[in-house]
Scaffold this motif. Structure first.
Motif, PDB file in Angstrom:
ATOM      1  N   ILE A  38      59.007  40.393  76.549  1.00  0.00           N
ATOM      2  CA  ILE A  38      58.972  41.990  75.440  1.00  0.00           C
ATOM      3  C   ILE A  38      60.390  42.203  75.045  1.00  0.00           C
ATOM      4  O   ILE A  38      60.313  42.462  73.911  1.00  0.00           O
ATOM      5  CB  ILE A  38      58.277  42.923  76.558  1.00  0.00           C
ATOM      6  N   MET A  49      57.234  47.746  67.399  1.00  0.00           N
ATOM      7  CA  MET A  49      56.201  47.443  68.563  1.00  0.00           C
ATOM      8  C   MET A  49      55.026  46.900  68.144  1.00  0.00           C
ATOM      9  O   MET A  49      54.467  46.096  68.852  1.00  0.00           O
ATOM     10  CB  MET A  49      55.977  48.642  69.370  1.00  0.00           C
ATOM     11  N   ASP A  50      54.579  47.063  66.997  1.00  0.00           N
ATOM     12  CA  ASP A  50      53.381  46.562  66.407  1.00  0.00           C
ATOM     13  C   ASP A  50      53.596  45.132  66.115  1.00  0.00           C
ATOM     14  O   ASP A  50      52.807  44.340  66.419  1.00  0.00           O
ATOM     15  CB  ASP A  50      52.802  47.272  65.094  1.00  0.00           C
ATOM     16  N   THR A  53      53.874  43.139  69.404  1.00  0.00           N
ATOM     17  CA  THR A  53      52.616  42.909  70.040  1.00  0.00           C
ATOM     18  C   THR A  53      52.075  41.816  69.279  1.00  0.00           C
ATOM     19  O   THR A  53      51.380  40.880  70.006  1.00  0.00           O
ATOM     20  CB  THR A  53      51.785  44.127  69.901  1.00  0.00           C
ATOM     21  N   ASN A  54      52.016  41.825  68.029  1.00  0.00           N
ATOM     22  CA  ASN A  54      51.295  40.733  67.254  1.00  0.00           C
ATOM     23  C   ASN A  54      51.908  39.459  67.417  1.00  0.00           C
ATOM     24  O   ASN A  54      50.982  38.369  67.608  1.00  0.00           O
ATOM     25  CB  ASN A  54      51.287  41.021  65.774  1.00  0.00           C
ATOM     26  N   SER A  57      50.942  38.475  71.107  1.00  0.00           N
ATOM     27  CA  SER A  57      49.249  38.165  71.123  1.00  0.00           C
ATOM     28  C   SER A  57      49.129  36.758  70.319  1.00  0.00           C
ATOM     29  O   SER A  57      48.340  36.031  70.969  1.00  0.00           O
ATOM     30  CB  SER A  57      48.626  39.178  70.419  1.00  0.00           C
ATOM     31  N   ALA A  64      45.495  41.734  71.225  1.00  0.00           N
ATOM     32  CA  ALA A  64      46.636  42.599  70.803  1.00  0.00           C
ATOM     33  C   ALA A  64      46.398  44.038  71.365  1.00  0.00           C
ATOM     34  O   ALA A  64      47.283  44.477  72.012  1.00  0.00           O
ATOM     35  CB  ALA A  64      46.767  42.725  69.437  1.00  0.00           C
ATOM     36  N   LEU A  67      47.733  43.895  75.039  1.00  0.00           N
ATOM     37  CA  LEU A  67      49.158  43.803  75.075  1.00  0.00           C
ATOM     38  C   LEU A  67      49.877  44.817  74.444  1.00  0.00           C
ATOM     39  O   LEU A  67      51.066  45.280  75.030  1.00  0.00           O
ATOM     40  CB  LEU A  67      49.854  42.780  74.091  1.00  0.00           C
ATOM     41  N   ARG A  68      49.356  45.715  73.711  1.00  0.00           N
ATOM     42  CA  ARG A  68      49.814  46.924  72.887  1.00  0.00           C
ATOM     43  C   ARG A  68      50.423  48.004  74.117  1.00  0.00           C
ATOM     44  O   ARG A  68      51.365  48.476  74.291  1.00  0.00           O
ATOM     45  CB  ARG A  68      49.083  47.618  72.017  1.00  0.00           C
ATOM     46  N   VAL A  71      53.422  46.527  76.018  1.00  0.00           N
ATOM     47  CA  VAL A  71      54.642  46.872  75.261  1.00  0.00           C
ATOM     48  C   VAL A  71      54.910  48.069  75.111  1.00  0.00           C
ATOM     49  O   VAL A  71      56.291  48.472  75.274  1.00  0.00           O
ATOM     50  CB  VAL A  71      54.393  46.092  73.686  1.00  0.00           C
ATOM     51  N   GLU A  72      53.921  49.169  74.779  1.00  0.00           N
ATOM     52  CA  GLU A  72      54.507  50.478  74.890  1.00  0.00           C
ATOM     53  C   GLU A  72      54.926  51.130  76.153  1.00  0.00           C
ATOM     54  O   GLU A  72      55.942  51.872  76.214  1.00  0.00           O
ATOM     55  CB  GLU A  72      53.208  51.452  74.331  1.00  0.00           C
TER      56      GLU A  72
END
Length: 88
Positions: A38, A49-50, A53-54, A57, A64, A67-68, A71-72
């Protein structure tokens, strides 16, 4: 959401794939391979972050939305420890 990783924070990837971060105050933070992935992906994606994440993913073929949240949460932990700041 965008986060800015502190440029002055040295990040070292360990032999077992984990990560060691050293804060400006001299505190050491350790993370596992997921944390390392990450951190590196956020750095590559300029804190987006988007996008991070992608990328994760697609790389690991994981959903996704699941995972979001990871990551957040990692970004929140970084901010709480003074290793990153929220941009927007």
């Amino acid at each position: 959401m965008l986060v800015r990783l502190e440029q002055s924070v040295p990040a070292t990837i360990t032999a077992d794939g984990g990560i060691v971060l050293l804060s400006r105050s001299g505190r050491v933070f350790r993370g596992n391979g997921t944390a390392a992935t990450i951190w590196q992906t956020l750095a590559q994606c300029n804190g987006d972050m988007d996008e991070a994440t992608n990328v994760i993913s697609r790389t690991y073929q994981r959903p996704a939305p699941q995972l979001r949240a990871d990551v957040e949460q990692f970004a929140v932990d970084l901010v709480d420890r003074g290793l990153a700041t929220v941009i927007q």
